[in-house]
Design an enzyme around this catalytic site. Structure first.
Site, PDB file in Angstrom:
ATOM      1  N   CYS A  34     -39.095  16.751   4.232  1.00  0.00           N
ATOM      2  CA  CYS A  34     -37.893  16.339   3.488  1.00  0.00           C
ATOM      3  C   CYS A  34     -37.759  17.197   2.233  1.00  0.00           C
ATOM      4  CB  CYS A  34     -38.009  14.867   3.104  1.00  0.00           C
ATOM      5  SG  CYS A  34     -36.622  14.267   2.126  1.00  0.00           S
ATOM      6  N   CYS A  77     -39.278  14.095  -2.780  1.00  0.00           N
ATOM      7  CA  CYS A  77     -40.347  14.749  -2.014  1.00  0.00           C
ATOM      8  C   CYS A  77     -40.753  16.091  -2.635  1.00  0.00           C
ATOM      9  CB  CYS A  77     -39.920  14.911  -0.554  1.00  0.00           C
ATOM     10  SG  CYS A  77     -39.811  13.304   0.276  1.00  0.00           S
ATOM     11  N   CYS A 105     -35.690  16.402  -0.330  1.00  0.00           N
ATOM     12  CA  CYS A 105     -35.037  15.646  -1.406  1.00  0.00           C
ATOM     13  C   CYS A 105     -35.820  15.821  -2.706  1.00  0.00           C
ATOM     14  CB  CYS A 105     -34.887  14.171  -1.039  1.00  0.00           C
ATOM     15  SG  CYS A 105     -36.308  13.113  -1.379  1.00  0.00           S
ATOM     16  N   ASP A 126     -13.240 -12.447   9.451  1.00  0.00           N
ATOM     17  CA  ASP A 126     -13.542 -12.829  10.825  1.00  0.00           C
ATOM     18  C   ASP A 126     -14.661 -13.851  10.859  1.00  0.00           C
ATOM     19  OD1 ASP A 126     -15.546 -11.124   9.896  1.00  0.00           O
ATOM     20  OD2 ASP A 126     -16.030 -10.406  11.904  1.00  0.00           O
ATOM     21  N   ASP A 134     -16.435  -5.379   2.675  1.00  0.00           N
ATOM     22  CA  ASP A 134     -16.397  -6.305   3.809  1.00  0.00           C
ATOM     23  C   ASP A 134     -15.504  -7.476   3.417  1.00  0.00           C
ATOM     24  OD1 ASP A 134     -17.854  -7.789   2.027  1.00  0.00           O
ATOM     25  OD2 ASP A 134     -19.653  -7.907   3.253  1.00  0.00           O
ATOM     26  N   SER A 135     -15.321  -8.424   4.312  1.00  0.00           N
ATOM     27  CA  SER A 135     -14.346  -9.493   4.055  1.00  0.00           C
ATOM     28  C   SER A 135     -14.966 -10.701   3.393  1.00  0.00           C
ATOM     29  CB  SER A 135     -13.733  -9.939   5.374  1.00  0.00           C
ATOM     30  OG  SER A 135     -14.731 -10.594   6.138  1.00  0.00           O
ATOM     31  N   GLY A 136     -16.287 -10.736   3.321  1.00  0.00           N
ATOM     32  CA  GLY A 136     -16.954 -11.933   2.816  1.00  0.00           C
ATOM     33  C   GLY A 136     -17.372 -12.860   3.938  1.00  0.00           C
ATOM     34  N   GLY A 137     -16.776 -12.685   5.104  1.00  0.00           N
ATOM     35  CA  GLY A 137     -17.061 -13.578   6.229  1.00  0.00           C
ATOM     36  C   GLY A 137     -18.535 -13.614   6.596  1.00  0.00           C
ATOM     37  N   PHE A 138     -19.128 -12.440   6.717  1.00  0.00           N
ATOM     38  CA  PHE A 138     -20.519 -12.382   7.166  1.00  0.00           C
ATOM     39  C   PHE A 138     -21.444 -13.135   6.203  1.00  0.00           C
ATOM     40  CE2 PHE A 138     -24.732 -10.441   7.583  1.00  0.00           C
ATOM     41  CZ  PHE A 138     -24.935 -10.627   8.937  1.00  0.00           C
ATOM     42  N   GLY A 185     -20.542  -8.412  14.989  1.00  0.00           N
ATOM     43  CA  GLY A 185     -21.341  -9.329  15.795  1.00  0.00           C
ATOM     44  C   GLY A 185     -22.495  -8.670  16.532  1.00  0.00           C
ATOM     45  N   HIS A 237     -35.190   8.486  -1.583  1.00  0.00           N
ATOM     46  CA  HIS A 237     -35.669   9.206  -0.390  1.00  0.00           C
ATOM     47  C   HIS A 237     -35.091   8.609   0.897  1.00  0.00           C
ATOM     48  CE1 HIS A 237     -38.118  10.945   2.727  1.00  0.00           C
ATOM     49  NE2 HIS A 237     -38.276   9.701   3.157  1.00  0.00           N
ATOM     50  N   ASP A 284     -23.210   1.074   8.402  1.00  0.00           N
ATOM     51  CA  ASP A 284     -23.736   0.642   7.100  1.00  0.00           C
ATOM     52  C   ASP A 284     -24.900  -0.300   7.360  1.00  0.00           C
ATOM     53  OD1 ASP A 284     -22.085  -1.855   7.830  1.00  0.00           O
ATOM     54  OD2 ASP A 284     -23.210  -2.468   6.061  1.00  0.00           O
TER      55      ASP A 284
HETATM   56 ZN   LIG Z   1     -37.565  12.865   0.562  1.00  0.00          ZN
END
Ligand SMILES: [Zn+2]
Length: 380
Positions: free
Chosen positions: A307, A312, A309, A149, A95-99, A219, A338, A269
């Protein structure tokens, strides 16, 4: 000039219009819609790059502001860039750092030149401008860089938002002019304008005239109700080029990922899955589950029985609850793994549904099972 970031549209979903595509970067390609885990300080908290690879992540996000302060972009540049520094060979978006400047710092002054503010760690005076944000991101060497921004709070007046949008457009031009490595790093513009359709249109037009390799909607997810976000996306994504990636910033609840994809978004994200994991909260196919709750003390089943994964398959709710209650790092690792796996898998299901022209049906089924059709449904 050839762009380092290229978008390939595979098809659109006949039920909803959602896009299935591929984004090509100097560090590999990934299918979209996709979710990007957030690695603020050059690490997705508690996850190794090997973990991320094993769950199928191929792009992660890192934060310019945080890396600028610690360890400093000069050290990362000296290491050979962020990929080498953190041993991650997949794509990286910064990101730009702005946020962060707008969200972490309360002592700030916005001028045409940039933003004066204080370091949130030690109070030191700092200045971030479009040129500085580009220099830091060029030194980090991310595949996708974001333009600097202003992200005004919600709600903001039309008058304020108009000035802000115009400044953000001027800053984007300065970012493009300052970008030192356009052959290997792609710069994305951020469409602002809050909930105002005319301002989103103005912002999109200004930024599209710069012919950047991708565009984000900024935004949103700043405290507005869900229906406002969906309405803004409905009139904003049609303004965005169809041959370039579209990124919705800071959104990561399962329902918003599906709703965003339906409105034509390709990339998302959010810190949500990793942050709630460290509080002992998991996303599961039947809604959220607070595994640290007492009722799981003797529950020897997996976090989510649907799930597959490795968490799990191998660990129980009772064990994970115990670890988290004792603040054991391994517990946070398990819930984080998870949750990220769950969202990456969800996006895989979304892509499969687009392939089969049934994303509308998939949404219905998912919302029903996740408990999102109930009137008091939570966001995740
Ligand atoms: Zn899982």
């Amino acid at each position: 000039m050839t762009t380092p970031i290229r978008y390939e549209l595979i098809k659109t979903d006949k039920q909803t219009g959602a896009r299935l595509g591929v984004v090509h970067t100097p560090h590999g390609s990934f299918e979209t819609p996709t979710f990007m885990p957030v690695g603020t300080l050059a690490t997705v908290k508690t996850m190794s790059p090997e973990d991320l690879e094993s769950m199928g992540a191929n792009i992660i996000l890192s934060n310019t502001y945080h890396l600028w302060l610690r360890p400093g972009e000069d050290i990362i540049k000296e290491a050979g860039g962020l990929h080498k520094f953190m041993n991650w060979d997949g794509a990286i978006l910064t990101d730009s750092g702005g946020f962060q400047v707008f969200s972490l710092s309360d002592m700030r002054k916005i001028t045409e030149e940039g933003v004066h503010f204080r370091n949130h760690l030690n109070g030191e005076k700092l200045f971030l401008s479009p040129e500085k944000a580009m220099q830091i991101q060029n030194d980090l060497g991310s595949d996708i860089m974001m333009a600097f921004d202003e992200c005004p709070p919600y709600p903001a007046t039309h008058e304020y938002m108009k000035q802000s949008v115009e400044r953000t457009s001027r800053w984007a031009e300065r970012c493009l002019a300052a970008h030192a490595r356009p052959d290997v790093q792609g710069l994305f513009g951020i469409i602002q304008g809050g909930e105002y359709e005319d301002l989103r249109k103005q912002s999109a037009q200004d930024l599209i005239s710069l012919d950047l390799p991708g565009y984000a909607v900024g935004g949103l997810s700043v405290g507005e109700p869900k229906d406002v976000m969906n309405r803004v996306l409905e009139f904003t994504t049609p303004l965005m080029p169809s041959n370039k990636p579209r990124y919705l910033m800071g959104v990561g609840s399962p329902d918003s990922l599906i709703d965003g994809a339906i409105r034509g978004i390709d990339m998302f994200d959010c810190v949500l899955p990793t942050r709630i994991a460290r509080n002992g909260t998991c996303m599961t196919s039947s809604g959220r589950l607070v595994v640290r709750n007492a009722k799981y003390a003797r529950d020897f089943g997996p976090i989510d029985e649907n799930c597959d994964c490795h968490v799990c398959r191998n660990y129980t709710r009772a064990y994970i609850r115990h670890l988290i209650k004792c603040n054991e790092t391994f517990g946070f690792r398990l819930t984080t793994y998870h949750n990220l796996y769950f969202l990456l898998k969800l996006m895989e299901q979304v892509r499969q549904a687009i392939r089969e022209d049934r994303l509308g049906d998939f949404k219905e089924e998912f919302f029903e099972q996740y408990g999102l059709n109930k009137p008091d449904a939570k966001n995740f």
